[in-house]
Scaffold this motif. Structure first.
Motif, PDB file in Angstrom:
ATOM      1  N   MET B   1       0.844  -1.206   0.000  1.00  0.00           N
ATOM      2  CA  MET B   1       0.000   0.000   0.000  1.00  0.00           C
ATOM      3  C   MET B   1       0.871   1.245   0.000  1.00  0.00           C
ATOM      4  O   MET B   1       1.206   1.794   1.036  1.00  0.00           O
ATOM      5  CB  MET B   1      -0.878   0.003   1.246  1.00  0.00           C
ATOM      6  CG  MET B   1      -1.949  -1.067   1.223  1.00  0.00           C
ATOM      7  SD  MET B   1      -3.176  -0.721  -0.012  1.00  0.00           S
ATOM      8  CE  MET B   1      -4.106   0.572   0.798  1.00  0.00           C
ATOM      9  N   THR B   2       1.320   1.650  -1.157  1.00  0.00           N
ATOM     10  CA  THR B   2       2.193   2.836  -1.204  1.00  0.00           C
ATOM     11  C   THR B   2       1.674   3.828  -2.233  1.00  0.00           C
ATOM     12  O   THR B   2       0.849   3.503  -3.070  1.00  0.00           O
ATOM     13  CB  THR B   2       3.603   2.449  -1.640  1.00  0.00           C
ATOM     14  OG1 THR B   2       3.524   2.073  -3.024  1.00  0.00           O
ATOM     15  CG2 THR B   2       4.135   1.283  -0.865  1.00  0.00           C
ATOM     16  N   THR B   3       2.139   5.020  -2.154  1.00  0.00           N
ATOM     17  CA  THR B   3       1.779   6.042  -3.126  1.00  0.00           C
ATOM     18  C   THR B   3       3.062   6.557  -3.736  1.00  0.00           C
ATOM     19  O   THR B   3       3.965   6.948  -3.008  1.00  0.00           O
ATOM     20  CB  THR B   3       1.093   7.230  -2.423  1.00  0.00           C
ATOM     21  OG1 THR B   3       0.067   6.696  -1.618  1.00  0.00           O
ATOM     22  CG2 THR B   3       0.530   8.195  -3.429  1.00  0.00           C
ATOM     23  N   THR B   4       3.161   6.485  -5.017  1.00  0.00           N
ATOM     24  CA  THR B   4       4.350   7.067  -5.638  1.00  0.00           C
ATOM     25  C   THR B   4       3.964   8.415  -6.217  1.00  0.00           C
ATOM     26  O   THR B   4       2.939   8.550  -6.863  1.00  0.00           O
ATOM     27  CB  THR B   4       4.883   6.167  -6.762  1.00  0.00           C
ATOM     28  OG1 THR B   4       4.960   4.842  -6.253  1.00  0.00           O
ATOM     29  CG2 THR B   4       6.256   6.619  -7.195  1.00  0.00           C
ATOM     30  N   LEU B   5       4.759   9.418  -5.946  1.00  0.00           N
ATOM     31  CA  LEU B   5       4.489  10.741  -6.481  1.00  0.00           C
ATOM     32  C   LEU B   5       5.020  10.807  -7.893  1.00  0.00           C
ATOM     33  O   LEU B   5       6.174  10.498  -8.124  1.00  0.00           O
ATOM     34  CB  LEU B   5       5.213  11.784  -5.653  1.00  0.00           C
ATOM     35  CG  LEU B   5       4.691  11.987  -4.248  1.00  0.00           C
ATOM     36  CD1 LEU B   5       5.689  12.779  -3.468  1.00  0.00           C
ATOM     37  CD2 LEU B   5       3.358  12.663  -4.277  1.00  0.00           C
ATOM     38  N   GLU B   6       4.167  11.204  -8.834  1.00  0.00           N
ATOM     39  CA  GLU B   6       4.757  11.413 -10.151  1.00  0.00           C
ATOM     40  C   GLU B   6       4.509  12.858 -10.531  1.00  0.00           C
ATOM     41  O   GLU B   6       3.423  13.376 -10.243  1.00  0.00           O
ATOM     42  CB  GLU B   6       4.205  10.420 -11.168  1.00  0.00           C
ATOM     43  CG  GLU B   6       2.794  10.669 -11.685  1.00  0.00           C
ATOM     44  CD  GLU B   6       1.742  10.452 -10.628  1.00  0.00           C
ATOM     45  OE1 GLU B   6       0.639  10.925 -10.844  1.00  0.00           O
ATOM     46  OE2 GLU B   6       2.023   9.846  -9.571  1.00  0.00           O
ATOM     47  N   PRO B   7       5.375  13.657 -11.111  1.00  0.00           N
ATOM     48  CA  PRO B   7       6.728  13.189 -11.339  1.00  0.00           C
ATOM     49  C   PRO B   7       7.517  13.211 -10.038  1.00  0.00           C
ATOM     50  O   PRO B   7       7.343  14.131  -9.257  1.00  0.00           O
ATOM     51  CB  PRO B   7       7.277  14.228 -12.315  1.00  0.00           C
ATOM     52  CG  PRO B   7       6.512  15.488 -12.001  1.00  0.00           C
ATOM     53  CD  PRO B   7       5.163  15.047 -11.532  1.00  0.00           C
ATOM     54  N   PRO B   8       8.372  12.205  -9.805  1.00  0.00           N
ATOM     55  CA  PRO B   8       9.138  12.187  -8.563  1.00  0.00           C
ATOM     56  C   PRO B   8       9.936  13.477  -8.425  1.00  0.00           C
ATOM     57  O   PRO B   8      10.211  14.143  -9.410  1.00  0.00           O
ATOM     58  CB  PRO B   8      10.075  10.989  -8.714  1.00  0.00           C
ATOM     59  CG  PRO B   8       9.607  10.242  -9.913  1.00  0.00           C
ATOM     60  CD  PRO B   8       8.793  11.157 -10.731  1.00  0.00           C
ATOM     61  N   GLY B   9      10.275  13.787  -7.236  1.00  0.00           N
ATOM     62  CA  GLY B   9      11.084  14.991  -7.047  1.00  0.00           C
ATOM     63  C   GLY B   9      10.225  16.205  -6.824  1.00  0.00           C
ATOM     64  O   GLY B   9      10.400  16.907  -5.848  1.00  0.00           O
ATOM     65  N   ALA B  61       8.837   6.634  -2.943  1.00  0.00           N
ATOM     66  CA  ALA B  61       7.610   5.996  -2.479  1.00  0.00           C
ATOM     67  C   ALA B  61       7.596   6.055  -0.956  1.00  0.00           C
ATOM     68  O   ALA B  61       8.658   6.024  -0.328  1.00  0.00           O
ATOM     69  CB  ALA B  61       7.565   4.554  -2.949  1.00  0.00           C
ATOM     70  N   VAL B  62       6.409   6.179  -0.349  1.00  0.00           N
ATOM     71  CA  VAL B  62       6.315   6.157   1.115  1.00  0.00           C
ATOM     72  C   VAL B  62       5.655   4.877   1.585  1.00  0.00           C
ATOM     73  O   VAL B  62       4.784   4.311   0.907  1.00  0.00           O
ATOM     74  CB  VAL B  62       5.515   7.362   1.680  1.00  0.00           C
ATOM     75  CG1 VAL B  62       6.324   8.617   1.644  1.00  0.00           C
ATOM     76  CG2 VAL B  62       4.211   7.500   0.940  1.00  0.00           C
ATOM     77  N   TYR B  63       6.081   4.405   2.741  1.00  0.00           N
ATOM     78  CA  TYR B  63       5.545   3.183   3.334  1.00  0.00           C
ATOM     79  C   TYR B  63       5.340   3.417   4.819  1.00  0.00           C
ATOM     80  O   TYR B  63       6.033   4.227   5.426  1.00  0.00           O
ATOM     81  CB  TYR B  63       6.524   2.020   3.189  1.00  0.00           C
ATOM     82  CG  TYR B  63       7.111   1.812   1.815  1.00  0.00           C
ATOM     83  CD1 TYR B  63       6.611   0.815   0.976  1.00  0.00           C
ATOM     84  CD2 TYR B  63       8.176   2.576   1.370  1.00  0.00           C
ATOM     85  CE1 TYR B  63       7.160   0.581  -0.269  1.00  0.00           C
ATOM     86  CE2 TYR B  63       8.734   2.369   0.115  1.00  0.00           C
ATOM     87  CZ  TYR B  63       8.222   1.370  -0.698  1.00  0.00           C
ATOM     88  OH  TYR B  63       8.771   1.152  -1.933  1.00  0.00           O
ATOM     89  N   ALA B  64       4.389   2.670   5.411  1.00  0.00           N
ATOM     90  CA  ALA B  64       4.230   2.727   6.870  1.00  0.00           C
ATOM     91  C   ALA B  64       3.979   1.322   7.412  1.00  0.00           C
ATOM     92  O   ALA B  64       3.181   0.558   6.866  1.00  0.00           O
ATOM     93  CB  ALA B  64       3.067   3.645   7.239  1.00  0.00           C
ATOM     94  N   HIS B 119       0.516  -0.180   7.366  1.00  0.00           N
ATOM     95  CA  HIS B 119      -0.511   0.868   7.295  1.00  0.00           C
ATOM     96  C   HIS B 119      -0.495   1.509   5.915  1.00  0.00           C
ATOM     97  O   HIS B 119       0.571   1.710   5.347  1.00  0.00           O
ATOM     98  CB  HIS B 119      -0.221   1.978   8.311  1.00  0.00           C
ATOM     99  CG  HIS B 119      -0.233   1.530   9.729  1.00  0.00           C
ATOM    100  ND1 HIS B 119      -1.391   1.299  10.421  1.00  0.00           N
ATOM    101  CD2 HIS B 119       0.776   1.275  10.587  1.00  0.00           C
ATOM    102  CE1 HIS B 119      -1.089   0.917  11.667  1.00  0.00           C
ATOM    103  NE2 HIS B 119       0.220   0.890  11.791  1.00  0.00           N
ATOM    104  N   PRO B 120      -1.687   1.835   5.387  1.00  0.00           N
ATOM    105  CA  PRO B 120      -1.717   2.642   4.167  1.00  0.00           C
ATOM    106  C   PRO B 120      -1.031   3.984   4.438  1.00  0.00           C
ATOM    107  O   PRO B 120      -1.196   4.548   5.512  1.00  0.00           O
ATOM    108  CB  PRO B 120      -3.209   2.853   3.907  1.00  0.00           C
ATOM    109  CG  PRO B 120      -3.889   1.752   4.666  1.00  0.00           C
ATOM    110  CD  PRO B 120      -3.024   1.496   5.864  1.00  0.00           C
ATOM    111  N   ALA B 121      -0.235   4.450   3.489  1.00  0.00           N
ATOM    112  CA  ALA B 121       0.417   5.748   3.657  1.00  0.00           C
ATOM    113  C   ALA B 121       0.251   6.539   2.377  1.00  0.00           C
ATOM    114  O   ALA B 121       0.107   5.965   1.305  1.00  0.00           O
ATOM    115  CB  ALA B 121       1.892   5.547   3.960  1.00  0.00           C
TER     116      ALA B 121
END
Ligand code: SRM
Ligand SMILES: Cc1cc2nc3c(=O)[nH]c(=O)nc-3n(C[C@H](O)[C@H](O)[C@H](O)COP(=O)(O)OP(=O)(O)OC[C@H]3O[C@@H](n4cnc5c(N)ncnc54)[C@H](O)[C@@H]3O)c2cc1C
Ligand code: SF4
Ligand code: FES
Lengths: 867, 131
Positions: B1-9, B61-64, B119-121
């Motif tokens: 359960m992660t969210t990747t920000l696009e565009p990264p940075g 990517a963020v994880y919890a 946990h979802p993050a």
């Protein structure tokens, strides 16, 4: 415990008895019997072979052979302190000293030996001891206290071990040997001479060719001296008899079993006594080949032979064993194997001997050039590869001469495992052949030494074969086409040393870039390469012109938690704080500051083994506050958390000590201040002693300095810890500046070429040419890099800054020191303590379950409270 | 359960971006995105007193996951280093005994029998919430 099973009684729970119980389990025989063990000693079997290490600090517990719960797991009933006093073979029962009677169906005697004490007057006086059990050693230790002289009767292997022990107890030590040389059984005249020389250098007084006629007893009934056959005498309050052992066959004798006329319970090749229901194994047995074996390995084979019979398995009969021995006596390697005395007809000796250096190497070869046996004194490195070759009949692959020459003189040839035929026994302790090792690798798919050890037991005895085992396994894997991965981790195919060169030459200053350009796995990196690369970059920081501070830029992201918080993580999530105390010297005022800080923050306080003070139990959010106080009082980080210089221990030296010849404290402080903060492949430790008495234990350090009347001796590659090693002399009688220059070069050369987490000791053992190569590079500058190494160190010294002071000065760096990112003020509730001995220790109950943690919080919602 | 920000940075530069994790019914604010260092984690105190560990990997990517290390009981997983396996599973290595935990599934790589809660993050930016 079902009673339908037949009863197997084992008399004697020593080394062989224990191996027998293991073999019963391994062969499955354990399930067929109700196994009862009757042991005379008050404790289960322990490692008698390593008995002397008791004086080196190993406790009786450390020496135990069985792992936790061994006997219960296999349902063995063990009765300690239960000596068997009689065997009734018609009723098939044994009686113990306490009068208990126990029926047996099968009886196994493993009663070992007792030390032989020559029948000289006074032998029973107080102060006379033997050297066989832990109790014996405890008694010697207690009696030695307050005495000055001790003597050992017997210059055999045990006698010399005992002598080493007395020396270690601080006694003036004498060894009295009846034969014309030491260890007459293992070594010949030449070997004896080399051995004597080295042992005398250690301060042991050796008397050979004399017998003891009496122990002189004083009025109080205590030993006071000894008289010898040559009329001379010696004042000594303590005498250890180590004049050989005799099999304990009394039980067998009294119940009418056949015994040899020179002792020993007579057994056949299946270890059966004259009564088919009674077996005898180990040192108490007179084997079918007419020999009584005083070594543990043959006993282990007998144990297996009997276990196999009881398990109704194919039995390997015991027809006799090889008497090869390799020992380190008082730090001197002595090995003898095969036909050591060249008694085979036509046998030829190839000898190299240098009594001055205490070196002696003799190989006995057949006219066809096959190795028959040999004797190695002073350096028995080659033992592991030579012993297995002896007696195999295969001619040596290289001229025997090249094998006896010492390093330097036409560099000695080292034989790899390839030279060995399959039937060669690689591991003597557990009788594992090279063929068996290869089978383990190919057949059972063992991928490395640990697997092979588990699968074949090879290398799990004395350990002397481990090096050879390693080469055999590697060669086999290589042959099987298995690519040996020397890479640092899954991310990098290079070793640490190779990465160091890449970083240095290409001036790569980030892990990210190194991974992108040289990694074999893109992306994240891992917990192995991150700290390693961080350390390399830190070591080269001046060169790369990056910030030397390990928390800056990407560096901060790469550090292990210890470096990340500049403290050592403890089991409950708290940290320990170790301020630097150079050379162990500290003013009363600074001592008081440490006390006050510890008191005010409620920290557990302990004097470390490194001549400084460790404060345990700080929460991350307390670390900056604690260090504010310490830095203000002039303290610096002690880098207890870093792979970097730890401590330079010192002794009081010439300033105070009546023996001191140089100011060891001043030098220790100078060295510690020079190398503090230097990042390295593993931690670095040092010590400086003011004279040869070595109170600072410098030879146990990565680099150790010992004062001489002309200056300093520099020793390198010492290690305590898991595999202790005495440091080797690198250079002698140096003046201060010369000492520092060589140390600069040595450390930088090590940092440049060592593997990850490779202490200087392991590094020195591994690199080609070993000590000689290092000396060539460091002292003679054979690679022409000395100037660079010195320059690099000079940069380190000028660029050094105290990590903690620098951290406190910069909010960016301190920001991380919170328990919770979303509740900065809130302490971590999981870190709790309970009192112990007027201090604190971690309260581990709150850590058992999350429920426990929540319970401690009570009702108050924590976040609100923190706002 | 992660969210990747696009565009990264971009996120890293947008300091209004906030990291949140879902524990129980509602989302808990963790910290500003900029407080997270790639390859490291931070510890978070949940309203009910439990603890979570929030990580940012090198690809942003963020994880919890739960902060408690199941092998020692200590609440320290947030202080471990991140790594990735050959097949790209991103994990954290416990700073105590070095067992590794897959950040997406919570599974221990050394002992698949052991898991930590995940946990979802997500990263929420300027009021606009994205999953
Ligand atoms: C505190 C101390 C024990 C004590 O209470 O005396 C200690 C404590 C630790 N030692 Fe040690 N060692 C301490 C002196 C020693 C010594 C004695 C000495 O240095 O004179 C040795 C043997 C000498 C040597 O290292 O050669 C020693 C051999 C080890 C080893 C084994 C190293 C080896 O080469 O085999 C380890 C494990 C490792 O480093 O991989 C170790 C690792 C550790 C660690 C860092 C384990 C860890 O990672 O948590 C311990 C944590 C320290 C802390 O939390 O603050 N410690 N350790 C001593 C701190 C000395 C100091 O002031 O810095
Ligand atoms: C200091 C020292 C160093 C050594 N170094 C080496 C070495 O380097 N290499 C090597 O191969 N060997 C070495 N040995 C020899 C090795 O320890 C022995 O070969 C080995 O212990 C023999 O095992 P064992 O079980 O036959 O005898 P032991 O280990 O002596 O066990 C016999 C046990 O039986 C018990 N026992 C005796 N009678 C009775 C009875 N009636 N009832 C109940 N219990 C009884 C004894 O108390 C003892 O516990 C060393 C020995 C010593 C003392
Ligand atoms: S090493 Fe020598 S100088 Fe130092 S304390 Fe010991 S005896 Fe004294
Ligand atoms: S020879 Fe002793 S363990 Fe292998």
């Amino acid at each position: 415990m079902t009673t339908t099973k037949p009863t197997l009684v084992l008399v004697g729970y020593g080394m062989v008895g224990h191996r027998f119980l293991e073999a019963l389990a391994e062969t499955g025989a354990a399930d067929r019997y109700r196994v009862v063990v009757l042991a005379e000693e008050p404790r289960p079997a322990y490692d008698r072979v390593a008995l002397t290490s008791y004086f080196a600090g190993r406790t009786a517990e450390d020496l135990l052979l069985a792992e936790e719960g061994f006997t219960d797991r296999h349902g063995y009933q063990v009765h300690l302190s239960s000596k068997v006093t009689a065997v009734d073979r018609t009723a098939k029962a044994v009686t113990t000293a306490a009068g208990h009677r126990l029926r047996y169906d099968t009886l196994v005697l493993a009663t070992g030996s007792y030390p032989f004490v020559p029948p000289v007057p006074g032998r029973d006086a107080e102060g006379c001891f033997v050297y066989r059990t832990i109790e014996d050693l405890q008694a010697i230790e207690a009696y030695a206290a307050g005495r000055t002289v001790g003597a050992v009767v017997g210059g055999g292997l045990l006698g010399l071990e005992a002598a080493g022990a007395l020396l270690g107890l601080g006694l003036e030590t004498h060894v009295v040997e009846f034969a014309p040389r030491l260890m007459p059984v293992q070594v010949d005249e030449g070997g004896g001479a080399a051995l004597r020389r080295t042992i005398e250098d250690l301060g042991v007084v050796v008397h050979t060719g004399v017998g003891t006629t009496a122990v002189e007893v004083c009025a109080g009934g205590r030993a006071a001296g000894m008289a010898f056959t040559d009329g001379s005498r010696l004042d000594t309050g303590l005498v250890v008899f180590s004049a050989g052992v005799r099999p304990r066959d009394a039980l067998a004798r009294e119940c009418g079993l056949a015994v040899g006329e020179r002792g020993g319970i007579a057994v056949d090749e299946l270890c059966r006594t004259s009564d088919p229901d009674v077996f005898a194994i180990g040192e108490c047995a007179l084997a079918a080949d007419g020999r009584v074996y005083g070594l543990v390995a043959p006993g282990y084979e007998m144990a297996r032979t009997v276990a196999q019979q009881l398990a109704r398995q194919a039995v390997r009969p015991f027809t006799g064993a090889d008497l090869s021995t390799k020992l380190k006596l008082l730090g001197v390697d002595v090995a003898s194997f095969g036909d050591a005395f060249g008694s085979t007809p036509g046998a030829l000796d190839v000898v190299y001997s240098d009594a001055r250096a205490g070196l002696y190497r003799k190989l006995v070869v057949s006219p066809e050039g096959a190795l028959l046996g040999g004797i190695l004194v002073g350096d028995a490195e080659a033992y592991a590869t030579l012993r297995p070759l002896a007696g195999t009949g295969t001619p040596l692959p290289v001229p025997a001469e090249s094998l006896v020459l010492p390093a330097g003189l036409g560099a000695p040839v080292r034989l790899g495992g390839a030279a060995l035929p399959d039937e060669a026994v690689v591991c003597n302790c557990h009788n594992v052949t090279k063929g068996a090792v290869r089978a383990a690798v190919n057949g059972h798919g063992c991928g490395g030494v640990p697997e092979v050890k588990a699968c074949t037991k090879a290398g799990t005895g004395c350990g002397s074969c481990l090096k050879l085992l390693g080469t055999v396994v590697d060669e086999e894997l290589a042959a099987a086409g298995v690519e040996l991965d020397r890479g640092l981790c899954p991310c990098f195919g290079q070793t640490r040393a190779e990465l160091y060169e890449i970083v240095r030459v290409k001036r790569i200053a980030t892990h990210r870039r190194l991974l992108a350009e040289h990694g074999r796995l893109g992306g994240e990196g891992c917990e192995v390469c991150k700290p390693t690369v961080a350390s390399v970059i830190a070591s080269l920081a001046p060169e790369l012109a990056v910030s030397g501070h390990i928390l800056d830029d990407e560096q901060g992201a790469l550090q292990d938690t210890n470096d990340h918080f500049l403290a050592n993580l403890q089991r409950n999530g708290s940290y320990s704080v170790v301020p630097r105390i150079p050379g162990g010297e500290i003013t009363p005022d600074k001592l008081i500051v440490i006390g006050e800080v510890a008191r005010d923050f409620g920290l557990y306080t302990k004097i470390t083994g490194g001549q400084r003070i460790d404060l345990f139990g700080a929460r991350v959010d307390q670390l900056p506050q604690i260090w504010h106080r310490l830095v203000a009082a002039g303290f610096e980080s002690g880098h207890a958390y870093g792979k970097s210089l730890r401590t330079v221990k010192s002794c009081v030296g010439s300033t105070w000590c009546r023996y001191g010849v140089q100011d060891s404290v001043a030098m220790a402080i100078r060295l510690e201040l020079r190398y503090r903060g230097l990042r390295s492949p593993h931690k670095l430790k040092s010590a400086v002693s003011g004279c040869a008495r070595e109170c600072a234990e410098a030879r146990g350090k990565d680099f150790g300095v010992i004062a001489t009347s002309n200056g300093w001796n520099l020793y390198v590659g010492g290690n305590g810890g898991a595999t202790p090693r005495h440091a080797d002399l690198l250079a002698q009688d140096l003046d201060d500046e010369h000492l520092i220059r060589l140390t600069d070069r040595f450390l930088m050369f090590y940092i440049r070429t060592a593997d990850r987490l490779e202490r200087t000791s392991a590094w020195l053992e591994r690199i080609d040419g070993g000590l000689d190569h290092v000396r060539a590079v460091v002292v003679e500058d054979s690679l022409g890099i000395a100037a660079d190494l010195e320059a690099l160190m000079a940069r380190h010294v000028t660029d050094y800054q105290d990590e903690w002071a620098a951290t406190l000065a910069d909010p960016e760096r301190t920001a991380r020191f919170v328990s919770f990112v979303n509740a900065p003020g809130v302490p971590d509730p999981s870190i709790r303590f309970t009192p112990e001995r007027d201090q604190l220790k971690p309260d581990l109950t709150v850590l058992t379950t999350e429920g426990e943690l929540l319970a401690t919080l009570g009702r108050t919602p924590v976040l609100e409270a923190s706002r | 359960m992660t969210t990747t920000l696009e565009p990264p940075g971009t996120a890293a530069t947008t300091d209004t971006a906030r990291v949140e994790l879902l524990a129980g019914a509602d989302w808990t604010a963790v910290c500003d995105w900029s407080r997270l260092t790639p390859g490291r984690g931070v510890a978070v105190l949940l309203p009910d007193g439990r603890q979570a560990a929030v990580f940012r990997d090198s690809r942003d990517a963020v994880y919890a996951i739960a902060n408690q290390d199941p092998f020692t009981g200590a609440y320290v997983l947030s202080r471990g280093l991140l790594g990735a396996t050959a097949d790209g599973r991103v994990y954290v290595a416990s700073p105590l005994l070095k067992q590794r935990f897959d950040l997406s599934t919570g599974e221990c790589l050394e002992d698949s029998g052991v898991r930590v809660a995940v946990h979802p993050a997500r990263v929420a930016r300027a009021g606009v919430r994205r999953r």
